[in-house]
Enzyme design. Structure first.
Site, PDB file in Angstrom:
ATOM      1  N   GLY A 165      77.871  59.980   1.106  1.00  0.00           N
ATOM      2  CA  GLY A 165      76.472  60.725   1.143  1.00  0.00           C
ATOM      3  C   GLY A 165      75.256  59.986   0.934  1.00  0.00           C
ATOM      4  N   GLU A 195      73.984  51.028   0.753  1.00  0.00           N
ATOM      5  CA  GLU A 195      73.550  50.972   2.450  1.00  0.00           C
ATOM      6  C   GLU A 195      71.434  51.409   2.428  1.00  0.00           C
ATOM      7  OE1 GLU A 195      75.710  53.630   6.499  1.00  0.00           O
ATOM      8  OE2 GLU A 195      76.344  54.279   3.802  1.00  0.00           O
TER       9      GLU A 195
END
Length: 326
Positions: A165, A195
Protein backbone atom coordinates in the site's frame (compact mmCIF):
# COMPACT_ATOMS: atom_id res chain seq x y z
CA UNK A 1 15.48 -13.80 -24.89
CA UNK A 2 19.11 -14.76 -24.40
CA UNK A 3 19.23 -18.48 -23.73
CA UNK A 4 21.86 -17.99 -21.01
CA UNK A 5 19.38 -16.02 -18.89
CA UNK A 6 16.74 -18.69 -19.35
CA UNK A 7 19.19 -21.39 -18.31
CA UNK A 8 19.88 -19.84 -14.91
CA UNK A 9 17.72 -21.33 -12.14
CA UNK A 10 16.04 -18.46 -10.32
CA UNK A 11 14.08 -17.42 -7.24
CA UNK A 12 11.43 -14.72 -7.08
CA UNK A 13 10.41 -13.22 -3.74
CA UNK A 14 8.38 -10.16 -4.74
CA UNK A 15 5.47 -10.94 -7.05
CA UNK A 16 1.87 -9.78 -6.54
CA UNK A 17 -0.92 -12.18 -7.50
CA UNK A 18 -3.38 -9.62 -8.83
CA UNK A 19 -0.82 -7.50 -10.66
CA UNK A 20 0.68 -10.59 -12.29
CA UNK A 21 -2.45 -12.41 -13.43
CA UNK A 22 -2.05 -12.62 -17.20
CA UNK A 23 -4.13 -10.54 -19.60
CA UNK A 24 -5.28 -13.78 -21.23
CA UNK A 25 -6.72 -15.11 -17.97
CA UNK A 26 -8.21 -11.75 -17.01
CA UNK A 27 -9.91 -11.61 -20.40
CA UNK A 28 -11.24 -15.16 -19.99
CA UNK A 29 -12.50 -14.51 -16.45
CA UNK A 30 -14.21 -11.30 -17.55
CA UNK A 31 -16.00 -13.19 -20.32
CA UNK A 32 -17.09 -15.99 -17.99
CA UNK A 33 -18.26 -13.56 -15.30
CA UNK A 34 -19.86 -11.12 -17.77
CA UNK A 35 -17.75 -8.24 -16.47
CA UNK A 36 -16.60 -5.35 -18.63
CA UNK A 37 -12.85 -4.83 -18.40
CA UNK A 38 -10.97 -1.89 -19.85
CA UNK A 39 -7.75 -3.61 -20.90
CA UNK A 40 -5.97 -0.27 -21.26
CA UNK A 41 -6.22 0.08 -17.48
CA UNK A 42 -4.49 -3.24 -16.81
CA UNK A 43 -0.98 -1.95 -17.30
CA UNK A 44 1.16 1.16 -17.25
CA UNK A 45 4.02 2.45 -19.35
CA UNK A 46 6.56 5.25 -19.26
CA UNK A 47 3.76 7.81 -18.99
CA UNK A 48 2.97 6.63 -15.44
CA UNK A 49 3.90 9.47 -13.08
CA UNK A 50 3.58 8.03 -9.56
CA UNK A 51 2.99 5.01 -7.36
CA UNK A 52 -0.63 6.11 -6.86
CA UNK A 53 -1.20 6.08 -10.63
CA UNK A 54 0.46 2.67 -10.84
CA UNK A 55 -1.79 1.25 -8.11
CA UNK A 56 -4.96 2.27 -9.97
CA UNK A 57 -4.46 -0.67 -12.35
CA UNK A 58 -5.31 -3.08 -9.56
CA UNK A 59 -8.87 -1.77 -9.28
CA UNK A 60 -9.54 -3.06 -12.80
CA UNK A 61 -7.87 -6.44 -12.28
CA UNK A 62 -9.59 -7.09 -8.95
CA UNK A 63 -13.00 -6.95 -10.64
CA UNK A 64 -12.50 -10.52 -11.89
CA UNK A 65 -10.69 -11.94 -8.84
CA UNK A 66 -13.65 -12.18 -6.49
CA UNK A 67 -14.49 -15.89 -6.79
CA UNK A 68 -12.84 -19.08 -5.55
CA UNK A 69 -12.42 -20.34 -9.11
CA UNK A 70 -10.72 -17.14 -10.30
CA UNK A 71 -8.32 -17.05 -7.35
CA UNK A 72 -7.33 -20.68 -7.81
CA UNK A 73 -6.71 -20.18 -11.52
CA UNK A 74 -4.79 -16.94 -10.92
CA UNK A 75 -2.31 -18.69 -8.63
CA UNK A 76 -1.70 -21.40 -11.24
CA UNK A 77 -1.44 -18.77 -13.98
CA UNK A 78 1.26 -16.78 -12.15
CA UNK A 79 3.13 -19.98 -11.26
CA UNK A 80 3.08 -20.99 -14.94
CA UNK A 81 4.58 -17.63 -15.94
CA UNK A 82 7.26 -18.03 -13.29
CA UNK A 83 8.08 -21.55 -14.44
CA UNK A 84 8.63 -20.23 -17.96
CA UNK A 85 11.30 -17.94 -16.47
CA UNK A 86 13.02 -21.04 -15.01
CA UNK A 87 12.06 -19.94 -11.51
CA UNK A 88 12.38 -22.85 -9.09
CA UNK A 89 10.84 -21.11 -6.08
CA UNK A 90 8.40 -18.21 -5.88
CA UNK A 91 6.61 -16.45 -3.05
CA UNK A 92 3.38 -14.97 -4.43
CA UNK A 93 1.86 -12.22 -2.29
CA UNK A 94 -1.74 -11.07 -2.15
CA UNK A 95 -4.13 -9.11 0.06
CA UNK A 96 -7.08 -11.35 1.05
CA UNK A 97 -9.21 -8.39 2.14
CA UNK A 98 -9.34 -7.15 -1.47
CA UNK A 99 -11.10 -10.29 -2.67
CA UNK A 100 -14.28 -10.04 -0.59
CA UNK A 101 -16.37 -7.74 -2.80
CA UNK A 102 -18.73 -10.53 -3.88
CA UNK A 103 -19.10 -12.07 -0.44
CA UNK A 104 -16.22 -14.51 -0.20
CA UNK A 105 -15.11 -15.20 3.36
CA UNK A 106 -11.47 -15.24 4.40
CA UNK A 107 -11.73 -19.00 4.77
CA UNK A 108 -13.00 -19.40 1.21
CA UNK A 109 -10.29 -17.09 -0.14
CA UNK A 110 -7.51 -19.02 1.60
CA UNK A 111 -8.98 -22.34 0.49
CA UNK A 112 -9.00 -21.16 -3.12
CA UNK A 113 -5.40 -19.98 -3.23
CA UNK A 114 -4.24 -23.08 -1.36
CA UNK A 115 -5.87 -25.29 -4.00
CA UNK A 116 -4.10 -23.19 -6.63
CA UNK A 117 -0.76 -23.72 -4.92
CA UNK A 118 -1.31 -27.48 -4.78
CA UNK A 119 -2.24 -27.61 -8.45
CA UNK A 120 0.91 -25.66 -9.35
CA UNK A 121 3.06 -27.98 -7.25
CA UNK A 122 1.63 -31.07 -8.92
CA UNK A 123 1.75 -29.81 -12.51
CA UNK A 124 4.84 -27.57 -12.70
CA UNK A 125 8.53 -27.79 -11.88
CA UNK A 126 8.31 -25.02 -9.32
CA UNK A 127 7.82 -24.62 -5.58
CA UNK A 128 5.20 -22.04 -4.56
CA UNK A 129 4.40 -20.35 -1.27
CA UNK A 130 2.14 -17.43 -0.36
CA UNK A 131 2.70 -14.16 1.46
CA UNK A 132 -0.28 -12.43 3.05
CA UNK A 133 -0.40 -8.67 2.50
CA UNK A 134 -1.72 -6.38 5.17
CA UNK A 135 -2.23 -2.80 4.01
CA UNK A 136 -0.56 0.32 5.33
CA UNK A 137 -3.78 2.31 4.96
CA UNK A 138 -5.84 -0.16 7.03
CA UNK A 139 -6.18 0.44 10.75
CA UNK A 140 -4.24 -1.60 13.27
CA UNK A 141 -7.26 -3.63 14.41
CA UNK A 142 -8.05 -4.72 10.84
CA UNK A 143 -4.51 -5.91 10.18
CA UNK A 144 -4.23 -7.66 13.54
CA UNK A 145 -7.50 -9.48 12.93
CA UNK A 146 -6.16 -10.65 9.56
CA UNK A 147 -3.01 -11.97 11.24
CA UNK A 148 -5.11 -13.74 13.88
CA UNK A 149 -7.09 -15.48 11.15
CA UNK A 150 -3.95 -16.59 9.30
CA UNK A 151 -2.40 -17.82 12.55
CA UNK A 152 -5.48 -19.87 13.46
CA UNK A 153 -5.71 -21.37 10.01
CA UNK A 154 -2.06 -22.49 10.09
CA UNK A 155 -1.87 -22.85 6.32
CA UNK A 156 1.03 -24.86 4.96
CA UNK A 157 1.01 -22.63 1.87
CA UNK A 158 1.45 -19.34 3.76
CA UNK A 159 5.06 -18.64 4.68
CA UNK A 160 4.96 -15.02 5.84
CA UNK A 161 3.42 -11.55 5.94
CA UNK A 162 3.89 -8.34 4.02
CA UNK A 163 2.73 -4.74 4.38
CA UNK A 164 1.83 -3.15 1.04
CA UNK A 165 0.00 0.00 0.00
CA UNK A 166 0.88 3.70 -0.11
CA UNK A 167 3.92 4.81 1.87
CA UNK A 168 3.07 8.51 1.61
CA UNK A 169 0.89 9.23 4.62
CA UNK A 170 1.53 5.80 6.10
CA UNK A 171 5.24 5.60 7.01
CA UNK A 172 6.73 2.56 8.70
CA UNK A 173 6.18 4.13 12.12
CA UNK A 174 2.43 4.22 11.41
CA UNK A 175 2.25 0.43 11.06
CA UNK A 176 4.62 -0.36 13.92
CA UNK A 177 1.91 -1.74 16.20
CA UNK A 178 0.43 -4.14 13.66
CA UNK A 179 3.84 -5.21 12.32
CA UNK A 180 5.13 -5.92 15.82
CA UNK A 181 1.97 -7.90 16.53
CA UNK A 182 2.57 -10.05 13.44
CA UNK A 183 6.17 -10.70 14.40
CA UNK A 184 5.12 -11.62 17.94
CA UNK A 185 2.77 -14.18 16.40
CA UNK A 186 5.83 -15.85 14.94
CA UNK A 187 5.40 -14.85 11.31
CA UNK A 188 8.20 -14.18 8.87
CA UNK A 189 7.81 -10.65 7.56
CA UNK A 190 8.78 -8.49 4.61
CA UNK A 191 7.70 -4.86 4.31
CA UNK A 192 7.27 -2.59 1.32
CA UNK A 193 9.52 0.36 2.14
CA UNK A 194 11.67 2.92 0.36
CA UNK A 195 9.51 2.88 -2.77
CA UNK A 196 8.61 6.56 -2.44
CA UNK A 197 11.90 8.26 -1.79
CA UNK A 198 12.11 7.76 1.98
CA UNK A 199 15.22 5.83 2.98
CA UNK A 200 14.26 6.17 6.64
CA UNK A 201 11.27 3.88 6.03
CA UNK A 202 13.72 1.13 5.07
CA UNK A 203 15.77 1.64 8.23
CA UNK A 204 12.64 1.67 10.40
CA UNK A 205 11.32 -1.50 8.74
CA UNK A 206 14.55 -3.33 9.52
CA UNK A 207 14.52 -2.01 13.08
CA UNK A 208 11.01 -3.42 13.43
CA UNK A 209 12.39 -6.84 12.60
CA UNK A 210 11.59 -7.23 8.91
CA UNK A 211 13.85 -9.85 7.30
CA UNK A 212 13.39 -8.42 3.81
CA UNK A 213 12.49 -5.08 2.25
CA UNK A 214 10.10 -4.78 -0.66
CA UNK A 215 11.82 -2.47 -3.17
CA UNK A 216 13.95 -0.41 -0.76
CA UNK A 217 15.36 1.61 -3.65
CA UNK A 218 15.33 4.91 -1.73
CA UNK A 219 18.31 3.60 0.21
CA UNK A 220 20.37 2.38 -2.76
CA UNK A 221 22.37 5.61 -3.04
CA UNK A 222 22.69 6.06 0.74
CA UNK A 223 25.98 4.41 1.66
CA UNK A 224 25.37 4.63 5.40
CA UNK A 225 21.90 3.22 4.90
CA UNK A 226 23.26 0.36 2.83
CA UNK A 227 25.80 -0.35 5.55
CA UNK A 228 22.85 -0.65 7.96
CA UNK A 229 21.10 -3.07 5.58
CA UNK A 230 24.20 -5.25 5.37
CA UNK A 231 24.86 -5.20 9.11
CA UNK A 232 21.31 -6.44 9.75
CA UNK A 233 21.49 -9.00 6.94
CA UNK A 234 18.25 -7.81 5.32
CA UNK A 235 17.57 -8.54 1.67
CA UNK A 236 16.36 -5.84 -0.75
CA UNK A 237 13.64 -7.11 -3.10
CA UNK A 238 14.43 -4.92 -6.12
CA UNK A 239 11.96 -4.60 -9.02
CA UNK A 240 13.71 -2.50 -11.71
CA UNK A 241 11.02 -1.87 -14.34
CA UNK A 242 8.31 -1.29 -11.75
CA UNK A 243 10.57 1.12 -9.86
CA UNK A 244 11.05 3.17 -13.04
CA UNK A 245 7.32 3.23 -13.77
CA UNK A 246 6.40 4.42 -10.27
CA UNK A 247 9.11 7.12 -10.48
CA UNK A 248 10.94 5.58 -7.54
CA UNK A 249 13.97 5.85 -9.83
CA UNK A 250 14.49 7.51 -13.20
CA UNK A 251 17.18 5.11 -14.42
CA UNK A 252 18.26 1.56 -13.64
CA UNK A 253 21.69 2.98 -12.84
CA UNK A 254 20.18 4.51 -9.69
CA UNK A 255 19.73 1.00 -8.34
CA UNK A 256 23.48 1.10 -7.70
CA UNK A 257 23.72 -2.63 -8.41
CA UNK A 258 27.50 -2.77 -9.02
CA UNK A 259 28.02 -1.27 -5.56
CA UNK A 260 25.58 -3.73 -3.98
CA UNK A 261 27.51 -6.57 -5.57
CA UNK A 262 30.89 -5.12 -4.63
CA UNK A 263 29.87 -4.75 -0.98
CA UNK A 264 27.95 -8.06 -0.95
CA UNK A 265 24.74 -6.35 0.17
CA UNK A 266 21.86 -8.86 -0.08
CA UNK A 267 19.42 -8.19 -2.92
CA UNK A 268 17.36 -10.07 -5.48
CA UNK A 269 15.74 -9.00 -8.74
CA UNK A 270 11.96 -9.47 -9.03
CA UNK A 271 9.05 -8.55 -11.32
CA UNK A 272 6.65 -7.00 -8.76
CA UNK A 273 3.65 -7.10 -11.15
CA UNK A 274 4.18 -8.99 -14.37
CA UNK A 275 1.04 -7.73 -16.10
CA UNK A 276 0.83 -4.17 -14.77
CA UNK A 277 4.52 -3.63 -15.57
CA UNK A 278 4.44 -5.81 -18.73
CA UNK A 279 7.51 -7.78 -17.79
CA UNK A 280 8.97 -11.16 -16.92
CA UNK A 281 11.90 -12.03 -14.69
CA UNK A 282 14.03 -12.91 -17.71
CA UNK A 283 13.27 -9.46 -19.14
CA UNK A 284 14.28 -7.78 -15.87
CA UNK A 285 17.66 -9.50 -15.94
CA UNK A 286 18.03 -8.78 -19.65
CA UNK A 287 17.59 -5.07 -18.91
CA UNK A 288 20.35 -5.14 -16.31
CA UNK A 289 22.66 -7.08 -18.61
CA UNK A 290 21.99 -4.61 -21.41
CA UNK A 291 23.14 -1.76 -19.15
CA UNK A 292 26.14 -3.81 -18.01
CA UNK A 293 25.03 -3.69 -14.38
CA UNK A 294 25.40 -7.43 -13.84
CA UNK A 295 27.08 -10.46 -15.38
CA UNK A 296 25.59 -13.92 -15.88
CA UNK A 297 27.77 -15.19 -13.05
CA UNK A 298 26.47 -12.51 -10.71
CA UNK A 299 22.87 -13.32 -11.63
CA UNK A 300 23.53 -16.92 -10.72
CA UNK A 301 25.24 -15.88 -7.48
CA UNK A 302 22.44 -13.65 -6.17
CA UNK A 303 19.84 -16.31 -6.91
CA UNK A 304 21.84 -18.97 -5.07
CA UNK A 305 22.40 -16.60 -2.15
CA UNK A 306 18.70 -15.69 -2.01
CA UNK A 307 17.88 -19.21 -0.81
CA UNK A 308 18.98 -18.07 2.63
CA UNK A 309 16.37 -15.28 2.61
CA UNK A 310 13.40 -17.38 1.52
CA UNK A 311 10.76 -18.00 4.16
CA UNK A 312 11.45 -21.72 4.09
CA UNK A 313 12.59 -24.05 6.85
CA UNK A 314 16.27 -25.00 6.98
CA UNK A 315 15.46 -28.40 5.52
CA UNK A 316 13.42 -26.88 2.70
CA UNK A 317 16.24 -24.45 1.95
CA UNK A 318 18.67 -27.35 1.61
CA UNK A 319 16.28 -29.10 -0.76
CA UNK A 320 15.94 -25.92 -2.82
CA UNK A 321 19.71 -25.48 -2.92
CA UNK A 322 20.06 -28.96 -4.40
CA UNK A 323 17.29 -28.23 -6.92
CA UNK A 324 18.89 -24.94 -7.99
CA UNK A 325 22.23 -26.66 -8.63
CA UNK A 326 20.92 -29.71 -10.45
Amino acid sequence: MDKAIQDIAKIELHCHLDGSTSVELIRQLAKEQDIDINEEKLFVDSSCDSLDAYLQCFEEILKVLQTKDSLQRAVVDVAQQAARDNIKYIEIRFAPLFHMDQGLTLTEILEAVEVGVQEALHTLDIQVNLLICAMRQHDEATNQALFDFIQQRDSKAVCGLDFAGPEVGFPTTAIEGAATYGLEQGFNMTLHAGECGCAQNVVEAIKLGSHRIGHGVAINQDLEGLKFVKEHDALLEICPKSNIQTQAITSVHQLNIPYLIQEDIPFLINTDNRTVTQTSLNEEYSLLLHHQLMTFEQIQYINQRAIKYTFLTDEEQQQLKFKMQS
